[in-house]
Motif scaffolding. Structure first.
Motif, PDB file in Angstrom:
ATOM      1  N   LEU A  46       0.830  -1.206   0.000  1.00 48.14           N
ATOM      2  CA  LEU A  46       0.000   0.000   0.000  1.00 48.14           C
ATOM      3  C   LEU A  46       0.866   1.258   0.000  1.00 48.14           C
ATOM      4  O   LEU A  46       0.552   2.233  -0.683  1.00 48.14           O
ATOM      5  N   ILE A  47       1.958   1.229   0.747  1.00 49.70           N
ATOM      6  CA  ILE A  47       2.875   2.375   0.771  1.00 49.70           C
ATOM      7  C   ILE A  47       3.511   2.576  -0.603  1.00 49.70           C
ATOM      8  O   ILE A  47       3.702   3.702  -1.056  1.00 49.70           O
ATOM      9  N   TRP A  48       3.824   1.485  -1.309  1.00 47.00           N
ATOM     10  CA  TRP A  48       4.400   1.588  -2.655  1.00 47.00           C
ATOM     11  C   TRP A  48       3.368   2.117  -3.656  1.00 47.00           C
ATOM     12  O   TRP A  48       3.710   2.889  -4.568  1.00 47.00           O
ATOM     13  N   LEU A  49       2.110   1.730  -3.494  1.00 45.22           N
ATOM     14  CA  LEU A  49       1.079   2.156  -4.437  1.00 45.22           C
ATOM     15  C   LEU A  49       0.802   3.657  -4.367  1.00 45.22           C
ATOM     16  O   LEU A  49       0.454   4.271  -5.377  1.00 45.22           O
ATOM     17  N   LEU A  50       0.978   4.253  -3.200  1.00 46.78           N
ATOM     18  CA  LEU A  50       0.681   5.677  -3.042  1.00 46.78           C
ATOM     19  C   LEU A  50       1.533   6.565  -3.951  1.00 46.78           C
ATOM     20  O   LEU A  50       0.979   7.371  -4.717  1.00 46.78           O
ATOM     21  N   PRO A  51       2.876   6.463  -3.938  1.00 44.51           N
ATOM     22  CA  PRO A  51       3.637   7.330  -4.849  1.00 44.51           C
ATOM     23  C   PRO A  51       3.403   7.006  -6.325  1.00 44.51           C
ATOM     24  O   PRO A  51       3.509   7.894  -7.174  1.00 44.51           O
ATOM     25  N   VAL A  52       3.069   5.759  -6.630  1.00 42.70           N
ATOM     26  CA  VAL A  52       2.749   5.426  -8.026  1.00 42.70           C
ATOM     27  C   VAL A  52       1.535   6.227  -8.471  1.00 42.70           C
ATOM     28  O   VAL A  52       1.540   6.858  -9.536  1.00 42.70           O
ATOM     29  N   GLN A  57       5.524  11.150 -29.808  1.00 41.75           N
ATOM     30  CA  GLN A  57       5.075  11.523 -28.469  1.00 41.75           C
ATOM     31  C   GLN A  57       3.578  11.814 -28.490  1.00 41.75           C
ATOM     32  O   GLN A  57       3.096  12.592 -29.287  1.00 41.75           O
ATOM     33  N   ARG A  58       2.838  11.164 -27.571  1.00 39.82           N
ATOM     34  CA  ARG A  58       1.402  11.389 -27.477  1.00 39.82           C
ATOM     35  C   ARG A  58       1.074  11.927 -26.103  1.00 39.82           C
ATOM     36  O   ARG A  58       1.696  11.551 -25.132  1.00 39.82           O
ATOM     37  N   ARG A  59       0.105  12.770 -26.057  1.00 34.63           N
ATOM     38  CA  ARG A  59      -0.342  13.318 -24.785  1.00 34.63           C
ATOM     39  C   ARG A  59      -1.145  12.248 -24.045  1.00 34.63           C
ATOM     40  O   ARG A  59      -2.078  11.669 -24.594  1.00 34.63           O
ATOM     41  N   ARG A  60      -0.775  12.000 -22.817  1.00 27.64           N
ATOM     42  CA  ARG A  60      -1.457  11.016 -21.987  1.00 27.64           C
ATOM     43  C   ARG A  60      -2.484  11.722 -21.115  1.00 27.64           C
ATOM     44  O   ARG A  60      -2.138  12.492 -20.244  1.00 27.64           O
ATOM     45  N   VAL A  61      -3.737  11.465 -21.369  1.00 22.03           N
ATOM     46  CA  VAL A  61      -4.797  12.122 -20.635  1.00 22.03           C
ATOM     47  C   VAL A  61      -5.191  11.301 -19.413  1.00 22.03           C
ATOM     48  O   VAL A  61      -5.403  11.837 -18.336  1.00 22.03           O
ATOM     49  N   ILE A  62      -5.272  10.004 -19.555  1.00 18.86           N
ATOM     50  CA  ILE A  62      -5.763   9.146 -18.480  1.00 18.86           C
ATOM     51  C   ILE A  62      -4.594   8.456 -17.781  1.00 18.86           C
ATOM     52  O   ILE A  62      -3.820   7.739 -18.412  1.00 18.86           O
ATOM     53  N   PRO A  63      -4.478   8.647 -16.473  1.00 18.03           N
ATOM     54  CA  PRO A  63      -3.391   8.029 -15.705  1.00 18.03           C
ATOM     55  C   PRO A  63      -3.754   6.595 -15.308  1.00 18.03           C
ATOM     56  O   PRO A  63      -4.177   6.336 -14.177  1.00 18.03           O
ATOM     57  N   TYR A  64      -3.595   5.645 -16.225  1.00 21.93           N
ATOM     58  CA  TYR A  64      -4.059   4.278 -15.972  1.00 21.93           C
ATOM     59  C   TYR A  64      -3.334   3.628 -14.800  1.00 21.93           C
ATOM     60  O   TYR A  64      -3.950   2.906 -14.018  1.00 21.93           O
ATOM     61  N   ALA A  65      -2.041   3.868 -14.643  1.00 23.11           N
ATOM     62  CA  ALA A  65      -1.312   3.271 -13.513  1.00 23.11           C
ATOM     63  C   ALA A  65      -1.879   3.764 -12.189  1.00 23.11           C
ATOM     64  O   ALA A  65      -1.957   2.998 -11.218  1.00 23.11           O
ATOM     65  N   ALA A  66      -2.293   5.013 -12.122  1.00 21.74           N
ATOM     66  CA  ALA A  66      -2.893   5.534 -10.886  1.00 21.74           C
ATOM     67  C   ALA A  66      -4.180   4.782 -10.572  1.00 21.74           C
ATOM     68  O   ALA A  66      -4.427   4.423  -9.412  1.00 21.74           O
TER      69      ALA A  66
END
Length: 167
Positions: free
Chosen positions: A6-12, A141-150
């Motif tokens: 859980l601590i690792w997931l927060l900064p991701v 280079q493409r603009r990333r709108v959706i932060p899927y990893a988050a």
């Protein structure tokens, strides 16, 4: 040991929401922590090496297809591989479903706020920061709108909390 994950997931989640990228060092830290926990036999999900390695391969391999198609960033793919080490291949499916629903809601909200700008600051936050000037010149280079990893990180945290209560 679920607290470590859980601590690792927060900064991701934070990195991906604010910068639309997941740094390699953060992915490597998560993978190293997962392998250490597996080595110690203290996996928070109760999985073994075969499930963890299967999860890493499935997470990385499946999302790699989306990266190749230009629909996802490389950080999302690498993060999914490291995440698979933590949750195994069995945990990836419910996490992907929840993360996909969250990204769908993000996309709908972004589209609606682009069309009807009632809350321009929210629309700006949903769209992410613009590409840096050094990246602006590259055609690939493409603009990333959706932060899927988050959203994967959020879904993973929910999975850990809910799954941990059942076991």
């Amino acid at each position: 040991m679920a607290g470590i994950e859980l601590i690792w997931l927060l900064p991701v989640a934070v990195y991906d929401f604010y910068q639309r990228r997941v740094p390699n060092w953060l992915v490597l830290v998560g993978a190293a922590l997962a392998m250490t926990v597996l080595f110690l036999g203290r996996s928070p999900m109760g999985i073994g090496w075969s499930d963890a390695l299967g999860g890493a391969a499935l997470g990385f391999g499946f999302l790699l297809l989306f990266y190749i198609a230009g629909l996802m960033g490389a950080g999302d793919v690498k993060f999914a591989g490291a995440l698979g080490l933590w949750v195994g291949w069995q945990g990836l499916f419910p996490i992907w479903i929840v993360a996909s629903l969250l990204t769908g809601a993000h996309a709908i909200a972004w589209i609606v706020l682009q069309r009807w700008p009632w809350f321009p600051r929210i629309a700006l936050a949903l769209s992410g920061k613009a590409s840096s000037s050094k990246d602006a010149g590259t055609a690939k280079q493409r603009r990333r709108v959706i932060p899927y990893a988050a959203y994967l990180a959020i879904a993973s945290a929910l999975w850990i909390v809910l799954w941990g209560r059942q076991s």
